[in-house]
Design a protein around this motif. Structure first.
Motif, PDB file in Angstrom:
ATOM      1  N   LEU A   1      30.571  -1.602   8.683  1.00 34.51           N
ATOM      2  CA  LEU A   1      29.124  -1.444   8.805  1.00 34.51           C
ATOM      3  C   LEU A   1      28.722  -0.040   8.344  1.00 34.51           C
ATOM      4  O   LEU A   1      27.751   0.129   7.602  1.00 34.51           O
ATOM      5  CB  LEU A   1      28.695  -1.701  10.247  1.00 34.51           C
ATOM      6  N   ALA A   2      29.514   0.966   8.797  1.00 41.16           N
ATOM      7  CA  ALA A   2      29.234   2.340   8.411  1.00 41.16           C
ATOM      8  C   ALA A   2      29.271   2.471   6.887  1.00 41.16           C
ATOM      9  O   ALA A   2      28.435   3.119   6.271  1.00 41.16           O
ATOM     10  CB  ALA A   2      30.260   3.278   9.054  1.00 41.16           C
ATOM     11  N   ARG A   3      30.297   1.799   6.315  1.00 40.89           N
ATOM     12  CA  ARG A   3      30.462   1.854   4.856  1.00 40.89           C
ATOM     13  C   ARG A   3      29.241   1.259   4.165  1.00 40.89           C
ATOM     14  O   ARG A   3      28.701   1.852   3.234  1.00 40.89           O
ATOM     15  CB  ARG A   3      31.722   1.053   4.515  1.00 40.89           C
ATOM     16  N   THR A   4      28.759   0.094   4.627  1.00 41.83           N
ATOM     17  CA  THR A   4      27.613  -0.554   3.966  1.00 41.83           C
ATOM     18  C   THR A   4      26.342   0.251   4.153  1.00 41.83           C
ATOM     19  O   THR A   4      25.428   0.164   3.351  1.00 41.83           O
ATOM     20  CB  THR A   4      27.374  -1.969   4.512  1.00 41.83           C
ATOM     21  N   GLN A   5      26.305   1.060   5.247  1.00 44.60           N
ATOM     22  CA  GLN A   5      25.054   1.769   5.526  1.00 44.60           C
ATOM     23  C   GLN A   5      25.086   3.206   5.024  1.00 44.60           C
ATOM     24  O   GLN A   5      24.204   3.993   5.325  1.00 44.60           O
ATOM     25  CB  GLN A   5      24.790   1.757   7.030  1.00 44.60           C
ATOM     26  N   LEU A   6      26.186   3.570   4.308  1.00 47.47           N
ATOM     27  CA  LEU A   6      26.356   4.963   3.895  1.00 47.47           C
ATOM     28  C   LEU A   6      25.130   5.517   3.169  1.00 47.47           C
ATOM     29  O   LEU A   6      24.682   6.615   3.449  1.00 47.47           O
ATOM     30  CB  LEU A   6      27.570   5.095   2.975  1.00 47.47           C
ATOM     31  N   GLY A   7      24.577   4.742   2.270  1.00 46.10           N
ATOM     32  CA  GLY A   7      23.444   5.236   1.500  1.00 46.10           C
ATOM     33  C   GLY A   7      22.137   5.178   2.258  1.00 46.10           C
ATOM     34  O   GLY A   7      21.297   6.069   2.166  1.00 46.10           O
ATOM     35  N   SER A   8      21.980   4.128   3.087  1.00 51.45           N
ATOM     36  CA  SER A   8      20.655   3.854   3.671  1.00 51.45           C
ATOM     37  C   SER A   8      20.446   4.472   5.043  1.00 51.45           C
ATOM     38  O   SER A   8      19.338   4.938   5.347  1.00 51.45           O
ATOM     39  CB  SER A   8      20.469   2.334   3.772  1.00 51.45           C
ATOM     40  N   ALA A   9      21.492   4.564   5.873  1.00 56.84           N
ATOM     41  CA  ALA A   9      21.274   5.021   7.259  1.00 56.84           C
ATOM     42  C   ALA A   9      21.332   6.526   7.361  1.00 56.84           C
ATOM     43  O   ALA A   9      21.869   7.209   6.475  1.00 56.84           O
ATOM     44  CB  ALA A   9      22.324   4.406   8.160  1.00 56.84           C
ATOM     45  N   SER A  10      20.809   7.028   8.489  1.00 61.55           N
ATOM     46  CA  SER A  10      20.805   8.473   8.711  1.00 61.55           C
ATOM     47  C   SER A  10      22.196   8.915   9.134  1.00 61.55           C
ATOM     48  O   SER A  10      23.035   8.113   9.532  1.00 61.55           O
ATOM     49  CB  SER A  10      19.813   8.806   9.814  1.00 61.55           C
ATOM     50  N   ARG A  11      22.440  10.217   9.052  1.00 59.52           N
ATOM     51  CA  ARG A  11      23.744  10.748   9.475  1.00 59.52           C
ATOM     52  C   ARG A  11      23.991  10.438  10.939  1.00 59.52           C
ATOM     53  O   ARG A  11      25.113  10.130  11.341  1.00 59.52           O
ATOM     54  CB  ARG A  11      23.754  12.279   9.271  1.00 59.52           C
ATOM     55  N   ALA A  12      22.911  10.515  11.741  1.00 66.55           N
ATOM     56  CA  ALA A  12      23.062  10.264  13.181  1.00 66.55           C
ATOM     57  C   ALA A  12      23.503   8.828  13.437  1.00 66.55           C
ATOM     58  O   ALA A  12      24.379   8.575  14.258  1.00 66.55           O
ATOM     59  CB  ALA A  12      21.744  10.542  13.905  1.00 66.55           C
ATOM     60  N   GLU A  13      22.903   7.891  12.659  1.00 66.31           N
ATOM     61  CA  GLU A  13      23.268   6.479  12.841  1.00 66.31           C
ATOM     62  C   GLU A  13      24.735   6.253  12.444  1.00 66.31           C
ATOM     63  O   GLU A  13      25.486   5.565  13.141  1.00 66.31           O
ATOM     64  CB  GLU A  13      22.359   5.583  11.995  1.00 66.31           C
ATOM     65  N   ILE A  14      25.128   6.860  11.316  1.00 64.62           N
ATOM     66  CA  ILE A  14      26.526   6.726  10.868  1.00 64.62           C
ATOM     67  C   ILE A  14      27.459   7.360  11.913  1.00 64.62           C
ATOM     68  O   ILE A  14      28.495   6.805  12.289  1.00 64.62           O
ATOM     69  CB  ILE A  14      26.721   7.430   9.500  1.00 64.62           C
ATOM     70  N   GLY A  15      27.038   8.541  12.427  1.00 65.56           N
ATOM     71  CA  GLY A  15      27.838   9.236  13.452  1.00 65.56           C
ATOM     72  C   GLY A  15      28.036   8.356  14.684  1.00 65.56           C
ATOM     73  O   GLY A  15      29.136   8.282  15.231  1.00 65.56           O
ATOM     74  N   ALA A  16      26.932   7.674  15.116  1.00 61.59           N
ATOM     75  CA  ALA A  16      27.017   6.825  16.311  1.00 61.59           C
ATOM     76  C   ALA A  16      28.006   5.695  16.073  1.00 61.59           C
ATOM     77  O   ALA A  16      28.819   5.358  16.943  1.00 61.59           O
ATOM     78  CB  ALA A  16      25.635   6.265  16.646  1.00 61.59           C
ATOM     79  N   LEU A  17      27.956   5.116  14.840  1.00 61.73           N
ATOM     80  CA  LEU A  17      28.885   4.022  14.523  1.00 61.73           C
ATOM     81  C   LEU A  17      30.326   4.508  14.567  1.00 61.73           C
ATOM     82  O   LEU A  17      31.224   3.837  15.082  1.00 61.73           O
ATOM     83  CB  LEU A  17      28.567   3.479  13.127  1.00 61.73           C
ATOM     84  N   LEU A  18      30.555   5.719  13.993  1.00 56.38           N
ATOM     85  CA  LEU A  18      31.919   6.260  13.971  1.00 56.38           C
ATOM     86  C   LEU A  18      32.396   6.564  15.403  1.00 56.38           C
ATOM     87  O   LEU A  18      33.559   6.346  15.729  1.00 56.38           O
ATOM     88  CB  LEU A  18      32.000   7.506  13.091  1.00 56.38           C
TER      89      LEU A  18
END
Lengths: 587, 123
Positions: free
Chosen positions: A423-440
């Motif tokens: 999910l993080a990979r698919t959202q790399l371009g579109s999501a915010s850093r905070a959202e990616i951070g939360a997923l990680l």
């Protein structure tokens, strides 16, 4: 019955001889007229019947003191002679003779109703025996009081002592008919009792019953026909024939009774054959049983062997059997040096012949002992097979549990990590850093959880601390991870063989898991001490108790401990906590 | 889409992944009974069904859902691989199978657009 002393036997024998002589004298010189042609046969038969009962009765009494039949036969012989008092033509003799005229019949009823033991055993027998006695002396006394009399010294002796066709018409009174009816009913009940006993007897019992019962039935049957001759319209001359034949049967009947009593004793020679037969080859289980059954004439005979270690009886193939004296079966315990080795379950009649059974048991002693050892080995083999099957099953169960634990735990979490990363990979371009951070973070947490679960699983599969540091630290670590507060007492700081330490560890581990899962315990105390050359581990909780030692968990532990030659015991009274104690020898 | 799985973190991630892949998720269910009810009430086009549910077997649930009028497409998922289920997947009325770790919009689309009657699998 008391054992008859040789002196007592002599005294009674002499008295019987005298009584017979006296009876003969009374008949010949008593003062009545006996038809000349009937005197000799009457004399011979009457005296023969009495002496037959007294002498054969004495033999029976001596050979089978446990049975009252011998004594009853002696009494019958004397009662038979006592009738002859009536043949003396004086008043007191007439009174005595009438009073004793039918006592012998009462004793005959008693004898037949209770043969072969001579003791009343149930209500029907008691009624028949009692009525039998009431119908003799007491009833005759009533008749005497009512005025039965006749001119002394006239005609043939009274009381039917000499069997002859009645002269003149027989006109029975109502009382006579009533008494005859009771007598007939009594004899019919007697026949019913005897037939029922014969029918329900086992083969061994039948062997001893048949001769006496057959003779008794003939006698009773003859008396019945004689008594009912009038009703059955049998001519008086035929009735006389019946009466004579009853007399003849009475002479030989005691011998038949004795034969029955001694029949099994005659079989003692069979013990010799038994020993020869058993010595002819290695006994196989069924052969020992069938040889014993044949020797004791009891095809239903069963053998059970005592296993002192298991404190239980088993059959020849080692299967536990319940041995109880129920269903009317007799039990004979065989012992060697005061220790039970086996029990014979047999026809109850054999209980009356402990000597015979003991002789057979002694004859078969070595074979029984040998067979008992075989049964013990077979029983142990069965137990080993059963526990081996359970151990394999437990191992399979453990593998199933590991698979399920992996699937439900670590695997699920790793799947979640994979999805989170994708999910993080698919959202790399579109999501915010905070959202990616939360997923990680989410993936990291799941990974940590998966790791912890894998560690716990690995510890459950094999506690590496046990190998590295020994039982004490491993148990302390186990107690620390236990959901129920657990205290470990001082564990001797030394090492034991791997298998011993492992077994003790798993006993504690399983007991702790049970305390948490089933017992609702608040506290567990673990105690380990060196016990002789081995280890003794005790786990006690304060839970609700009532644990089943046969339940799969504890059963598995018991198998595990038994595999090392140890023993597991579980004390778990309802409401009183559970104490699991394992004793494991070291080598 | 209806997502059926007893593991809440999986449902949450699957929902986000599938939404990101262009699917619309209309509901979630945690066990077999819930799944049957939700499939009837929500009438989804696709049911993503975990094989191991706490109350029943996913294959049995698939059978019951597929037996209805206007049944949705069923796609089985599991943290085990398809190999672990042997021929059961082919024998079932599911359109296909996806190993959970492989789940994503593309994988799901590939299975759904596969031929009905022959299970398409991923993982």
């Amino acid at each position: 019955m008391q054992r008859l002393s040789p002196q007592g036997r002599k005294v009674i024998g002499a008295a019987g001889l005298l009584a017979g002589v006296g009876a003969g004298c009374a008949l010949v010189w008593g003062g009545y007229e006996v038809p000349a042609d009937l005197l000799a046969p009457t004399l011979v038969l009457e005296v023969a019947v009495g002496w037959s009962f007294v002498t054969v009765g004495l033999v029976a009494w001596t050979r089978r003191p446990d049975s009252r039949t011998g004594a009853l036969m002696v009494v019958l012989g004397f009662a038979w002679f006592a009738r002859f008092a009536v043949a003396v033509a004086v008043r007191p003799a007439f009174v005595i003779g009438v009073l004793l005229s039918s006592v012998y019949l009462s004793v005959l009823v008693h004898l037949l109703a209770t043969f072969p033991g001579g003791r009343v055993q149930n209500r029907a027998e008691r009624v028949v025996v009692t009525v039998g006695y009431l119908l003799s002396a007491p009833l005759d006394a009533v008749f005497l009081l009512l005025g039965a009399q006749r001119g002394l010294g006239e005609g043939p002796p009274p009381g039917g002592l000499v069997i002859a066709a009645r002269s003149g018409a027989f006109t029975p009174s109502g009382v006579d008919l009533a008494v005859q009816a009771v007598v007939v009913a009594l004899f019919l009940s007697l026949l019913a009792i005897v037939f029922t006993r014969w029918r329900t007897a086992g083969p061994a019992q039948r062997r001893s019953l048949t001769p006496g019962v057959l003779g008794g039935a003939v006698i009773v049957g003859t008396i019945l026909v004689e008594r009912t001759a009038i009703l059955l319209l049998i001519p008086p001359s035929v009735g006389v024939v019946f009466a004579w034949s009853a007399q003849v049967v009475l002479v030989v009947w005691p011998v038949a009774l004795l034969l029955g009593l001694l029949r099994s004793q005659l079989d003692r020679s069979a013990v010799g054959r038994l020993i020869v037969e058993l010595g002819a080859g290695l006994p196989v289980p069924e052969r020992l049983r069938s040889v014993l059954a044949r020797t004791l004439h009891d095809p239903t005979l069963e053998l059970a062997y005592w296993l002192p270690e298991r404190r239980a009886f088993v059959d020849a193939s080692g299967v536990p059997v319940a041995v109880e004296a129920n269903g009317g079966r007799g039990l004979t315990r065989l012992e060697r040096d005061g220790e039970p080795i086996a029990v014979l379950v047999h026809d109850p009649v054999l209980s009356a012949e402990p000597e015979l059974v003991a002789a057979v048991a002694a004859g078969a002693g070595m074979a029984v002992q040998n067979e008992r050892l075989h049964a013990e080995v077979r029983s142990q083999l069965r137990e080993v097979r059963a526990s081996r099957a359970r151990i394999v099953e437990a191992a399979d169960g453990a593998r199933r549990r590991v698979e399920r634990d992996l699937h439900d735990g670590a695997q699920q979490r790793l799947v979640t990590v994979a999805l989170a990363l994708r999910l993080a990979r698919t959202q790399l371009g579109s999501a915010s850093r905070a959202e990616i951070g939360a997923l990680l973070d989410e993936a990291g947490a799941e990974l940590a959880g998966a790791l912890e679960e894998l560690r716990e699983l690995a510890r459950g599969i094999y506690p590496v601390l046990l190998t590295d540091a020994g039982l004490g630290p491993a148990l302390t670590s186990l107690a620390e991870r236990s959901p129920v507060p657990a205290v470990v007492g001082d564990v001797p700081a030394r090492r034991w063989p791997d298998a011993v330490e492992r077994t003790c560890y798993f006993v504690v581990s399983e007991a702790l898991a049970n305390a948490a899962k089933h017992a609702g315990a608040g506290q567990v105390v673990i105690d380990v001490r060196a016990d002789g050359g081995g280890l003794c581990v005790q786990v006690a909780d304060d839970g609700r108790g009532g644990a089943e030692a046969a339940g799969s968990g504890l059963r598995g532990l018991a198998d595990r401990v038994a595999a090392l030659g140890g023993e597991l015991s579980v004390h778990s009274p309802r409401g009183g906590g559970t104490r699991v104690i394992a004793t494991v020898p070291c080598g | 889409m209806l997502i059926v799985d007893d593991h809440a973190p999986f449902r949450s991630l699957a929902r986000r992944l599938l939404v990101a892949g262009g699917f619309q998720v209309v509901g979630e269910a945690a066990d077999g009974a819930d799944a049957l009810r939700a499939a009837r009430e929500l009438a989804p086009d696709v049911v993503l069904l975990d094989v191991q549910l706490p109350d029943s077997d996913g294959f049995a649930v698939a059978e019951r859902i597929a037996g209805r009028q206007g049944a949705p497409i069923i796609v089985l998922v599991s943290s085990r691989a398809r190999l672990d289920y042997g021929s059961r997947v082919d024998a079932s009325r599911a359109r296909g199978f996806i190993a959970k770790a492989e789940l994503g919009g593309e994988a799901l689309l590939r299975v759904i657009s596969g031929p009905a009657g022959a299970a398409t699998c991923s993982g």
